[in-house]
Design an enzyme around this catalytic site. Structure first.
Site, mmCIF file in Angstrom:
data_model
loop_
_atom_site.group_PDB
_atom_site.id
_atom_site.type_symbol
_atom_site.label_atom_id
_atom_site.label_comp_id
_atom_site.label_asym_id
_atom_site.label_seq_id
_atom_site.Cartn_x
_atom_site.Cartn_y
_atom_site.Cartn_z
ATOM 1 N N ARG A 122 -12.308 7.407 8.240
ATOM 2 C CA ARG A 122 -11.965 5.995 8.410
ATOM 3 C C ARG A 122 -13.053 5.084 7.858
ATOM 4 O O ARG A 122 -12.758 4.011 7.313
ATOM 5 C CB ARG A 122 -11.731 5.695 9.882
ATOM 6 C CG ARG A 122 -11.288 4.273 10.166
ATOM 7 C CD ARG A 122 -9.980 3.950 9.454
ATOM 8 N NE ARG A 122 -9.415 2.688 9.928
ATOM 9 C CZ ARG A 122 -8.249 2.200 9.524
ATOM 10 N NH1 ARG A 122 -7.534 2.872 8.647
ATOM 11 N NH2 ARG A 122 -7.806 1.060 9.990
ATOM 12 N N HIS B 296 -8.107 -5.344 -0.358
ATOM 13 C CA HIS B 296 -6.782 -4.739 -0.199
ATOM 14 C C HIS B 296 -6.030 -5.289 1.012
ATOM 15 O O HIS B 296 -4.816 -5.521 0.949
ATOM 16 C CB HIS B 296 -6.953 -3.227 -0.063
ATOM 17 C CG HIS B 296 -5.667 -2.459 0.014
ATOM 18 N ND1 HIS B 296 -4.775 -2.367 -1.026
ATOM 19 C CD2 HIS B 296 -5.137 -1.728 1.034
ATOM 20 C CE1 HIS B 296 -3.744 -1.622 -0.671
ATOM 21 N NE2 HIS B 296 -3.929 -1.224 0.575
ATOM 22 N N ASP B 297 -6.726 -5.517 2.104
ATOM 23 C CA ASP B 297 -6.082 -6.015 3.317
ATOM 24 C C ASP B 297 -5.655 -7.466 3.222
ATOM 25 O O ASP B 297 -5.154 -8.025 4.208
ATOM 26 C CB ASP B 297 -7.021 -5.845 4.520
ATOM 27 C CG ASP B 297 -6.962 -4.451 5.126
ATOM 28 O OD1 ASP B 297 -6.115 -3.641 4.680
ATOM 29 O OD2 ASP B 297 -7.757 -4.165 6.030
ATOM 30 N N SER C 233 0.844 -1.188 0.000
ATOM 31 C CA SER C 233 0.000 0.000 0.000
ATOM 32 C C SER C 233 0.889 1.252 0.000
ATOM 33 O O SER C 233 1.747 1.388 -0.870
ATOM 34 C CB SER C 233 -0.954 -0.050 1.201
ATOM 35 O OG SER C 233 -2.005 0.864 1.044
ATOM 36 N N ASP D 204 -8.835 -6.522 -4.704
ATOM 37 C CA ASP D 204 -8.498 -5.179 -4.210
ATOM 38 C C ASP D 204 -9.226 -4.131 -5.040
ATOM 39 O O ASP D 204 -9.046 -4.046 -6.259
ATOM 40 C CB ASP D 204 -6.982 -4.986 -4.321
ATOM 41 C CG ASP D 204 -6.473 -3.759 -3.566
ATOM 42 O OD1 ASP D 204 -7.272 -2.859 -3.283
ATOM 43 O OD2 ASP D 204 -5.261 -3.724 -3.281
#
Length: 389
Positions: free
Chosen positions: A231, A359-360, A161, A329
């Site tokens: 967030r 993505h994680d 990232s 992702d």
């Protein structure tokens, strides 16, 4: 050779002054402090450990070991053993009995390195006076740290990232220092989609009444609500649509009813409660000023700026580079890693993590990520052996 006297104990951190840093845009940040963690262990007997056939010998003195530089993501920090615990340690893929592993807290962050919440020379927080920084500025500060430690060669730089963006910049800014590189879940530049998502997060924080133009540090309040909203948006881009739907679907939060006659903020779907919790956790541990500074740096990410465009810059890369990404992702889609693989001047492999988690996935899919790291580190060792011979 590394100056071992400047290293903290394994798994601990220390802070070093690296002098003034001049940003890409020409602003001088005086007396920059960089906090970093180091990981290194003596060899330990483990009869169940199957040694992979090649690589550095375990148990070498710390100043003789190959060095790995690990780059953390946006809201990560130098404590690699906290956020990538499956990957780092004795006989794990990032084997602390074989390597000296360094991970610094990024310039602009809030975990010990100089950033908006750090003291300005006048004694107050930098706040709005902290300059806009780029990914290249972060790498400039990291290079100053490497120089301060007396390190002249890094066997591999690895990051995902925002850490992947720094990894790419290391290969272009300081190729003579880097043996091999593994950028994960990143692109050659920020896309308009990414800038749109990230600038929207910044707007939420800047529109919080407690932001005070970035100078909220002495007010007794923080722009926590804006931070939480930012967030919520970000976390949806970090996870996969399939995973989120499978976990939560349209279920109400326990003892709440979002299907009532009138909408109420305290009557939520389960996914809303989940995002609220993610927002609360970040507000407790991260500074909003750093979140804005680092997110803005991601908006500025472009390896081609001043280098003839991104494809020309990638083509000139001299560092053997392996690419990895996650198939689901949505923040840094797989096609962006494919683009890197087609255009890098010294491309040595492309690996895909298959996961519903988006993505994680590089944090969650430990087995797949571990295999990718082992494969990459063997390649890096071969490359370094060829250079030595």
């Amino acid at each position: 050779m590394v100056n071992v006297d400047l290293l903290p104990a394994s798994g601990q951190s220390t802070t070093i002054s690296v002098g003034d840093v001049v940003t890409e845009a020409g602003v001088t940040i005086p007396d920059v402090q960089i906090s970093f963690f180091a990981f290194y262990d003596a060899t330990s007997a483990d009869p169940n450990y199957a040694d992979f056939s090649e690589g550095p010998e375990p148990g070498l003195d710390v100043d003789q070991r190959p060095i790995l530089l690990i780059e953390h993501a946006l809201t990560g920090d130098g404590n690699l053993a906290d956020w990538w615990f499956e990957m780092v340690g004795p006989h794990k893929p990032l084997d602390t009995t074989r390597y000296l592993i360094l991970c610094s807290n990024v310039l602009g962050g809030c975990m010990g390195s100089t950033g908006p919440c750090s003291p300005h020379p006048d004694g107050k927080a930098w706040g709005s006076r902290f300059p806009g920084i780029s990914i290249r500025d972060m790498v400039t500060a990291e290079k100053a740290l490497i120089d301060a430690l007396g390190i002249s060669h890094i066997q591999a730089v690895i990051g995902a990232s925002m850490g992947g963006a720094r990894t790419l910049e290391w290969t272009l800014m300081f190729p003579d220092y880097v043996g091999a590189a593994l950028p994960i879940a990143v692109s050659a530049r920020a896309s308009a989609w990414q800038i749109g998502l990230q600038s929207s997060q910044i707007r939420f924080i800047e529109n919080d009444p407690h932001w005070h133009g970035g100078d909220y540090y002495e007010t007794g309040h923080t722009p926590a609500e804006g931070m939480g909203q930012a967030r919520r948006i970000a976390h949806l881009t970090y996870r996969g649509e399939l995973e989120i739907d499978e976990r939560f679907g349209v279920d109400p939060q326990r003892n709440e009813n979002p299907y009532g006659a009138y909408r109420r903020a305290d009557q939520r779907f389960a996914v809303e409660s989940y995002l609220d919790r993610q927002a609360e956790k970040l507000k407790e541990r991260f500074d909003a000023g750093s979140y804005v500074a680092l997110t803005d740096a991601l908006n500025r990410h472009d390896v081609g700026r001043g280098r003839g465009g991104m494809n020309a810059a990638l083509a000139k890369s001299q560092v053997p580079t392996m690419i990895a990404g996650v198939d689901t992702d949505i923040l840094y889609p797989w096609h962006q890693q494919e683009h890197l693989s087609r255009n890098l001047g010294d491309f040595i492999g492309l690996s895909q993590i298959t996961s519903p988690t988006g993505h994680d996935g590089f944090l969650i899919e430990g087995r797949q990520m571990g295999l990718i790291l082992q494969k990459f580190l063997l390649k890096a060792e071969h490359i370094c052996q060829d250079v030595r011979e």
